[in-house]
Enzyme design. Structure first.
Site, PDB file in Angstrom:
ATOM      1  N   HIS A   1       3.963   3.174   3.508  1.00 41.10           N
ATOM      2  CA  HIS A   1       4.796   4.143   2.782  1.00 41.10           C
ATOM      3  C   HIS A   1       5.788   3.385   1.933  1.00 41.10           C
ATOM      4  CE1 HIS A   1       3.279   7.690   4.752  1.00 41.10           C
ATOM      5  NE2 HIS A   1       3.379   7.088   5.918  1.00 41.10           N
TER       6      HIS A   1
ATOM      7  N   CYS B   1       2.993   4.835  -2.220  1.00 39.26           N
ATOM      8  CA  CYS B   1       3.565   5.698  -3.245  1.00 39.26           C
ATOM      9  C   CYS B   1       4.451   4.850  -4.151  1.00 39.26           C
ATOM     10  CB  CYS B   1       4.417   6.797  -2.610  1.00 39.26           C
ATOM     11  SG  CYS B   1       3.489   7.790  -1.440  1.00 39.26           S
TER      12      CYS B   1
END
Lengths: 389, 428
Positions: free
Chosen positions: A167, A209
């Site tokens: 992440h 991301c």
């Protein structure tokens, strides 16, 4: 009796005429030195390393584990040995109590390849996957008692493939839900590596991301970076396994793997072709490549330069003088090697059937040796004949 | 010296043997490879693989004894180097030819011995009852050529030949020495005993029975003794100097002797040495070495003295002891022994343990490769299993030797005192 004796003697003589063949002497020349230098010049790296980092833990981040393990299997398949792979995983997916098929990790709902398998070599597992350990690994400033398998033993001729997944956000990457590494930290770590001559070239691939923000701060030379999504974009997962209940692979990594399926250790497929194969409509994000720090055009860099461990082998028929000195009794008292071609042409090439080294050592048997050989054979033949008759 | 050459039956035996060996060789080429690596058939001293290693080193200009892998005599090197220039089948043909030659010598020995036995009288006592014939002894039903069949068609011999064990050259030297000694050719028999001792040290024990054979009950034995010792020493010196010329260093003498006498190579084999010396402390090593080696050599002289009227039998018993207690025995020794036993087939009816020893031999030879597989490949056995099979093998050989000796003594007694022929003799 006598004619048979003479016949036996002649027979033994004839059969051992071929036995003591005189082999050609080889002479060294300037050629081998040139050959050795030419061998090393174009391929500036001599070894490949891979650092594969999965920065997430917990069951619902199964896909990050699967990402990393797929890349691990790929680089292994293309030739990088376990000793040159640093695998950092939380490693809590395969034996998780929620795993319906324990001991396995899959990247496809059809479960046709078990990524975990019998021989996965995880170097940093569980709570050892921390930012500090990662940066210490890269820069080489590890505890003196760190075992060899947990060190990045690169040198100034290593190509390093660094893959990170998990992440992330704008300029940072989350490590195990507890801390984060920023793009500045990473850039400084790479700078330290450059100062310490711990890499020749780096391929940095990140699948999180807003991944493209991670490589914006790099300032060391010879780094090519590719990220999965631009600033403000998310990276999406691809397959969802309804059986396991989690997503099993991310899109960017999946399309990379799909391309790499057709690549093996002999391929000359270049990075240009890989990067051109990215389709943002399929990946649902915009992957990008940063090449301003990389000197070579990407259509001249084969994938195996980073992803594989390909040994370059070139056969030479003669030994260079410097190596010839190591082996005693090589019958070449050649003059010192000069850059321009020597006056004598390259010496008679030895017959193709025998390797050069063995030939170099054998000198032609003296008349004494041959005489002893024939004598022994004659004695053996005569004594057997006389004993039997 | 006999005048009848072996008859055509020998050619049948030879032809059949060659057909079997060549047939097996062509039928499965990997049989030679597999057998050549089995430790029952080859030892570090007789392995053809090590022979090729030594040839390679010699061809490259190195001392073949440097690699601590090659312990065979140096004079094999030119011989096998010449063989290598021919197609590989010729190596097989060479081993086959040696087998056939050994059988040939066995037939000559048999012809000689059978001729002698029918007219010999034991000791200096005539049978007490002159009218008593010994029909089972005089009408010997066995023909000399049968020995060729027994030796060549023995499966142990066939497998040993296919394994390309260089022991066959040693066996050839021994049987030639025996044959020439029986024929009274002094220098030739001494030469071949010198060859056998040069190859593997143990046949030096055979000097004693062969000396007795050469003396042949003559009262004036000193000149024969001198001549034979001189011939032996001269041949040995000649062989050693020739090997020095081939190899160029004295390792040709020290390296094989090191391995044979000091047992430095501990590859498992069918013998009793390796198991002990693997786990022996260095402190005791020399003591046990002396104990083991002395055990081999100590029987030579007493056996010769006891059987001084049957020196060929003494030679066979000493060969049996050699096969038992040498440092690296193999099946090849056994097959030679089994080939020589039918010479004394008149003893078979006096032997009491025939069934036991044949069975023990079969058990040992079946269990040894099984336990080897269990130990080395499966990992579910250990060295003790294999060594136990080896011990059974040794026990069967001991039974053979002891039974033969006992049979010979009983037969002597029966011939001297026919009255006790069917009675149990108890020593008070």
């Amino acid at each position: 009796m006598k004619p048979y004796l003479i016949l036996a003697f002649c027979g033994t003589l004839l059969t051992c005429i071929g036995g003591s063949g005189v082999l050609a002497d080889h002479g060294s020349s300037a050629q081998p030195e040139q050959q050795v230098e030419n061998f090393f010049r174009p391929h500036e790296h001599t070894n490949n390393w891979a650092v594969l980092v999965c920065t997430s833990r917990f069951w619902f981040n199964y896909r990050h584990m699967a990402n990393t393990l797929s890349m691990y299997r790929t680089v292994k398949r293309l030739g990088i040995p376990d000793s040159n792979i640093i695998l950092m995983l939380a490693d809590d997916a395969a034996c998780n109590s929620r795993n319906k098929v324990p001991g396995t990790v899959y990247d496809h709902p059809s479960k046709h390849i078990d990524l975990y398998g019998q021989n996965v070599g995880v170097d940093y597992r569980g709570y050892d996957v921390t930012v500090e350990n990662f940066i210490r690994l890269l820069t080489g400033r590890v505890h003196p008692q760190t075992p060899r398998s947990k060190r990045l033993l690169t040198d100034d001729k290593s190509n390093v493939f660094i893959y990170m997944t998990g992440h992330g956000g704008d300029g940072f990457l989350k490590f195990q839900d507890a801390e984060e590494i920023s793009s500045h930290d990473l850039a400084d770590a790479f700078a330290q590596m450059w100062e310490k001559q711990r890499y020749r070239e780096i391929l940095f691939m990140v699948d999180t991301c807003q991944a493209n923000t991670m490589y914006t701060q790099f300032y060391s030379p010879n780094i090519v970076s590719v990220g999965s999504s631009a600033k403000g974009e998310n990276s999406y997962s691809y397959f969802h396994d309804h059986d396991l209940g989690v997503s099993v692979i991310d899109r960017f990594t999946y399309f990379n793997l799909e391309f790499l399926e057709n690549v093996d250790s002999h391929s000359q497929t270049t990075f240009r072709q890989l990067f051109d194969s990215y389709d943002p409509s399929l990946i649902n994000s915009h992957p990008a490549v940063r090449t301003d720090l990389y000197p070579k055009p990407l259509d001249q860099v084969p994938l195996t330069d980073f992803l594989g461990g390909v040994q370059n082998v070139e056969l030479t028929r003669t030994l260079p003088q410097s190596i010839a000195e190591w082996v005693p009794s090589i019958g070449s008292a050649a003059p010192p090697v000069t850059a321009e071609s020597s006056t004598s042409p390259p010496s008679s090439s030895p017959p193709l059937s025998e390797p050069a080294t063995l030939q170099a050592v054998r000198s032609s048997p003296s008349w004494y040796q041959t005489m002893v050989q024939y004598g022994v054979l004659a004695l053996v033949g005569w004594s057997v004949w006389v004993s039997v008759v | 010296m006999t005048t009848n050459p072996p008859r055509s039956r020998f050619l049948y035996a030879a032809g059949l043997a060659c057909a079997i060996r060549l047939g097996l060789y062509y039928l499965s080429p990997e049989l030679t490879q597999t057998l050549g690596q089995r430790i029952e058939f080859v030892t570090p001293l007789t392995s053809f693989k090590r022979m090729t290693e030594g040839l390679h080193l010699h061809a490259a200009g190195f001392d073949p004894y440097d690699g601590n892998l090659y312990f065979q005599p140096a004079l094999y090197l030119p011989l096998f180097q010449a063989l290598r220039t021919l197609p590989p089948v010729f190596t097989m043909v060479f081993f086959m030819a040696m087998d056939v030659l050994v059988a040939y010598q066995l037939v000559w020995i048999a012809a000689n011995k059978f001729r002698r036995t029918s007219t010999r009288v034991v000791g200096d006592k005539t049978p007490a009852d002159p009218s008593c014939n010994f029909p089972e002894d005089i009408n010997l039903p066995l023909q000399p050529e049968s020995l060729a069949f027994f030796y060549l068609l023995n499966p142990l011999t066939i497998l040993s030949c296919l394994a390309q064990s260089t022991l066959i050259i040693n066996s050839f030297a021994i049987v030639t020495a025996l044959r020439r000694a029986l024929e009274g050719r002094l220098i030739q028999s001494m030469f071949w005993i010198a060859v056998a001792s040069y190859i593997s040290f143990y046949p030096i024990m055979l000097l004693f029975p062969i000396g007795v054979l050469l003396i042949n009950n003559q009262p004036n034995y000193k000149p024969i003794l001198m001549r034979s010792l001189g011939a032996f020493a001269g041949s040995l010196v000649g062989l050693l100097s020739l090997s020095y010329m081939v190899v160029g260093s004295f390792a040709c003498l020290t390296s094989p002797l090191n391995v044979i006498l000091l047992v430095t190579d501990l590859t498992p084999n069918l013998g009793v040495y390796w198991y002990f010396f693997i786990e022996m402390f260095d402190h005791f090593r020399s003591f046990f070495l002396i104990a083991f080696q002395m055990h081999t050599f100590i029987f030579a002289i007493p056996v010769t003295i006891r059987f001084k009227n049957q020196p060929l039998f003494a030679a066979i018993i000493i060969l049996g002891i050699m096969t038992l207690f040498k440092s690296y025995p193999s099946i090849g020794d056994m097959s030679l022994l089994l080939g020589l036993i039918p010479l004394y087939h008149e003893l078979f009816k006096y032997m009491r343990y025939g069934f036991v020893l044949i069975n023990a031999m079969i058990y040992a030879l079946v269990l040894a490769p099984l336990f080897w597989h269990l130990w080395i490949y499966q990992g579910s056995g250990n060295a003790n299993f294999f060594y136990a099979a080896t011990l059974v093998y040794a026990a069967s050989q001991i039974l053979l030797v002891v039974d033969l000796t006992k049979a010979q003594i009983k037969r002597e007694l029966n011939r001297q005192y026919p009255a006790v022929r069917d009675k149990l003799v108890v020593q008070e």
